[in-house]
Motif scaffolding. Structure first.
Motif, mmCIF file in Angstrom:
data_model
loop_
_atom_site.group_PDB
_atom_site.id
_atom_site.type_symbol
_atom_site.label_atom_id
_atom_site.label_comp_id
_atom_site.label_asym_id
_atom_site.label_seq_id
_atom_site.Cartn_x
_atom_site.Cartn_y
_atom_site.Cartn_z
ATOM 1 N N LEU A 2 0.829 -1.203 0.000
ATOM 2 C CA LEU A 2 0.000 0.000 0.000
ATOM 3 C C LEU A 2 0.865 1.256 0.000
ATOM 4 C CD1 LEU A 2 -2.834 -0.913 2.547
ATOM 5 C CD2 LEU A 2 -3.021 -0.757 0.066
ATOM 6 N N ALA A 3 1.919 1.235 0.815
ATOM 7 C CA ALA A 3 2.812 2.389 0.878
ATOM 8 C C ALA A 3 3.426 2.674 -0.486
ATOM 9 C CB ALA A 3 3.900 2.156 1.921
ATOM 10 N N ALA A 4 3.886 1.633 -1.164
ATOM 11 C CA ALA A 4 4.488 1.807 -2.483
ATOM 12 C C ALA A 4 3.467 2.318 -3.493
ATOM 13 C CB ALA A 4 5.097 0.486 -2.953
ATOM 14 N N ARG A 5 2.231 1.834 -3.395
ATOM 15 C CA ARG A 5 1.197 2.209 -4.365
ATOM 16 C C ARG A 5 0.778 3.662 -4.222
ATOM 17 N NH1 ARG A 5 -3.542 -1.451 -3.374
ATOM 18 N NH2 ARG A 5 -1.889 -2.968 -3.786
ATOM 19 N N TYR A 6 0.770 4.156 -2.979
ATOM 20 C CA TYR A 6 0.240 5.498 -2.745
ATOM 21 C C TYR A 6 1.315 6.516 -2.347
ATOM 22 C CZ TYR A 6 -4.347 3.390 -3.070
ATOM 23 O OH TYR A 6 -5.480 2.741 -3.519
ATOM 24 N N GLY A 7 2.573 6.151 -2.446
ATOM 25 C CA GLY A 7 3.643 7.101 -2.191
ATOM 26 C C GLY A 7 3.862 7.431 -0.730
#
Length: 288
Positions: free
Chosen positions: A243-248
């Protein structure tokens, strides 16, 4: 208004609606000792620490939702992640026995009337009067911060040791043999709270600096290495990382075996670190 209730759930809405802050901490009591003034200095926002004692993921989501609706996306959002975000029953165990005043978190002023005229209002009024007389004290300051410990001068290593270990064995041995979850077991794992986390990330993407921080707890509170619980937690961490990678967003994991989590002198009890640990954690995050 002064923060006089012991249940932050009933106090935080008024703090948000005062619109004095542009940055936010959510979490459970493992995040409550993060000092807003130090966060301000490290990250440049005006922080409110709205972490909840025994807070559930749903409650944290509702606080963040209200902040975004009333103020906008936080300049900096610090999400103190612990086991409640990875609980498989987060969708049904949304609140605790403390209750959660949904009427304070919606936009309908008319349903507030029943909540205003109750025994809690009377208690708060009495505490307000006691504050005027000097016999009552604030529970939290205007930034939501309240040191719930007895204070560093009162730290007792022997008592902390008893709280940490109690009757537990002092050697934490890995599971033998280690558990390897089957494909069927992994497929059955559900983490309902991560859907709420994803919504928060979607609403703040490109507007906020978001830090997803797995907060430190003493090793006795972490899953036994090699156990099914450890595998489930590792999967939850992996999904949070996705999730962190997907949403920066940034993700940081302090919920690991480390010098901090294995040194008893850092802790009041297995969940709550001494205030210096929080200061060091803020410094580490600011340096990254």
């Amino acid at each position: 208004r002064p923060m006089l209730d012991t249940n932050q759930r009933y106090m935080y809405p008024q703090l948000i609606r005062a619109r004095q802050h542009d940055s936010l901490v959510i979490g459970t009591s493992t995040s409550r000792l993060l000092e807003p003034a130090r966060l301000d200095a490290a990250f440049g926002g005006r922080f409110a620490n709205l972490a909840l004692s025994d807070g559930r993921a749903w409650e944290q989501y509702r606080i963040t939702d209200l902040f975004i609706r009333e103020i906008g996306a936080p300049k900096v959002l610090f999400v103190g992640i612990d086991k409640v975000w990875c609980d498989t029953d987060a969708g049904t165990a949304r609140i605790t026995s403390r209750g959660f005043p949904e009427w304070m978190y919606d936009d309908d002023p008319w349903n507030d009337l029943a909540g205003i005229f109750n025994s809690r209002t009377l208690v708060i009024a009495m505490r307000r009067f006691g504050l005027m007389l000097g016999i009552e004290k604030l529970r939290f300051d205007a930034d939501g911060f309240g040191d719930f410990t007895p204070g560093e001068a009162a730290y007792d290593a022997a008592r902390a040791d008893e709280h940490i270990w109690g009757n537990r064995a002092r050697t934490i041995a890995p599971a033998n043999p280690p558990v390897t979850p089957t494909a069927e077991q992994r497929a059955a794992w559900r983490f309902p709270a991560l859907g709420w986390l994803e919504e928060i990330l979607a609403r703040t993407r490109g507007k906020s600096r978001v830090m997803l921080v797995f907060m430190p707890v003493h090793v006795v509170m972490q899953p036994q290495p090699g156990s099914l619980e450890a595998a489930r937690e590792a999967e939850c961490k992996r999904l949070v990382g996705e999730l962190a990678a997907r949403y920066g967003a940034d993700v940081h994991d302090f919920r690991v075996t480390s010098e901090v989590t294995t040194t008893d002198a850092n802790w009041w009890d297995p969940l709550h670190w001494r205030i210096g640990i929080g200061r060091d954690l803020i410094d580490q995050l600011a340096a990254r």
